[in-house]
Design an enzyme around this catalytic site. Structure first.
Site, PDB file in Angstrom:
ATOM      1  N   GLU A  19      -9.036  -9.875   3.593  1.00 53.56           N
ATOM      2  CA  GLU A  19      -9.392  -8.493   3.251  1.00 53.56           C
ATOM      3  C   GLU A  19     -10.758  -8.418   2.603  1.00 53.56           C
ATOM      4  O   GLU A  19     -11.034  -9.105   1.611  1.00 53.56           O
ATOM      5  CB  GLU A  19      -8.313  -7.891   2.326  1.00 53.56           C
ATOM      6  CG  GLU A  19      -8.636  -6.444   1.946  1.00 53.56           C
ATOM      7  CD  GLU A  19      -7.449  -5.663   1.397  1.00 53.56           C
ATOM      8  OE1 GLU A  19      -6.315  -6.180   1.422  1.00 53.56           O
ATOM      9  OE2 GLU A  19      -7.686  -4.529   0.930  1.00 53.56           O
ATOM     10  N   SER A  72       0.839  -1.202   0.000  1.00 51.71           N
ATOM     11  CA  SER A  72       0.000   0.000   0.000  1.00 51.71           C
ATOM     12  C   SER A  72       0.876   1.256   0.000  1.00 51.71           C
ATOM     13  O   SER A  72       0.378   2.357  -0.226  1.00 51.71           O
ATOM     14  CB  SER A  72      -0.929   0.012   1.222  1.00 51.71           C
ATOM     15  OG  SER A  72      -0.202  -0.258   2.409  1.00 51.71           O
TER      16      SER A  72
END
Ligand code: KIV
Length: 272
Positions: free
Chosen positions: A190, A53
Site C-alpha cells: 500500500e 476499511s
C-alpha cells in the site's frame, strides 16, 4: 473476455499463484455486505476483501482502529453468503493479533469458523511473524500487508507515501521475503513508490496486490465505495473512480422525496 479468469469455478490461493506465473493481473476489491458483494461476484472479481476499511466507509470512523472482531465477522458472513467463485479474504482487526500469537490464532480461527471465508489478511512484517506462523500452522491462508499499514497510523502520524527512504525501503523488501518464507500466499503493498513495488514484485514468487503502488504489482485493490465515487472528500492520487454513484444515489433520493411530497408516488399502477 480474455482478461477475466472465466475458466475457474473457484478462485483459490493456487489460482492466484498461477495468475502470477502466467502474467495475468489479479483484480481485488473490498465489500462488506451482501448486496454489494453479489454485484462484485457477478462481475467476476478475483478476490473480495472484507477490509477493516469498513471502520471508515461503513462505520464512519476516522481510522481503521476501532473495528472489532465481532463486527468484521458480521460483515464477512454477509459477504460470504453472496460469493461462491471469488476468494474471500478477511482483515484481522487491530488488537486481535499484534503481540500475542495465541490470541492471533484464536482470532483467525473465529473468522474462518464463523464466516466461511477463505483466508485472512494481517498488517506488518517481522514484528508479527510469530502470529503469522501460528495461524499458518493451523492451515489458515494468510495475506500480508506492507507499506502504509493503516492500523499503524498513530505510529506513522501521516497517510503519506511510505518507504521513500532507503532504510524503510530495505526493511520493506526484507519483510516481504520474510512473509513469503513464512508461507503467506500474497502480499498487499500500500502506497509505496512504484519502483520499489516493481522490485518487490519481481523478487517474490507469491503475487503482490497494489494500492497506490504503481502498475507493476501482480494485482490491484481498491475500496469499493472509493472507486464507485460514493466516498466523499477522499481523492488520493492513486484512486481512479468508475462512476459518480454518490451523486447518483443522492439525486435518486431527492427525486423520491419530491415524488412523495408532491403525491406523485405511488401512482395508480403502484397500488393494489
Ligand atoms: O482494509 C482495506 O480495505 C485494505 C485495503 C485498502 C488493502 O486493507
Amino acid at each position: 473476455m480474455g482478461y477475466l479468469q472465466t475458466d475457474v469455478t473457484k478462485v483459490t490461493t493456487k489460482v492466484l499463484q498461477n495468475m502470477k506465473v502466467n502474467g495475468k493481473k489479479i483484480a481485488m476489491i473490498t465489500a462488506y455486505d451482501y448486496s454489494m458483494a453479489s454485484l462484485v461476484e457477478a462481475a467476476k472479481i478475483d478476490v473480495v476483501l472484507v477490509g477493516d476499511s469498513a471502520a471508515n466507509v461503513m462505520q464512519g470512523h476516522k481510522t481503521t482502529l476501532p473495528i472489532t472482531l465481532d463486527e468484521i465477522i458480521i460483515y464477512a458472513t454477509s459477504v460470504v453468503r453472496a460469493v461462491s467463485r471469488a476468494l474471500v479474504v478477511v482483515d484481522m482487526p487491530f488488537g486481535t493479533y499484534q503481540g500475542n500469537s495465541k490470541q492471533a490464532l484464536a482470532s483467525a480461527i473465529r473468522i474462518m469458523k464463523e464466516t466461511g471465508a477463505d483466508a485472512i489478511k494481517m498488517e506488518g512484517g517481522e514484528e508479527i511473524l510469530e502470529s503469522i506462523q501460528r495461524i499458518l500452522s493451523a492451515g489458515i491462508p494468510v495475506m500480508g500487508h506492507l507499506g502504509l499499514t493503516p492500523q499503524s497510523i498513530n505510529k506513522f502520524g501521516t497517510y503519506a507515501v511510505r518507504a521513500t527512504e532507503d532504510e524503510e525501503a530495505e526493511r520493506l523488501q526484507r519483510d516481504a521475503l520474510i512473509l513469503q518464507e513464512a508461507g503467506c500466499f500474497s502480499i498487499v503493498l500500500e502506497k509505496i513508490p512504484a519502483k520499489l513495488a516493481a522490485e518487490v514484485t519481481a523478487e517474490l514468487k507469491i503475487p503482490t496486490i497494489g494500492i497506490g503502488a504503481g502498475p507493476s504489482t501482480d494485482g490491484q485493490v481498491l475500496v469499493l465505495q472509493d472507486m464507485l465515487g460514493i466516498t466523499q472528500q477522499f481523492k488520493p492520487r492513486y484512486l481512479r473512480t468508475y462512476g459518480t454513484f454518490g451523486e447518483d444515489i443522492s439525486n435518486a433520493i431527492r427525486h423520491y422525496i419530491a415524488d412523495v411530497k408532491s403525491g406523485d408516488f405511488p401512482n395508480e399502477k403502484e397500488q393494489y
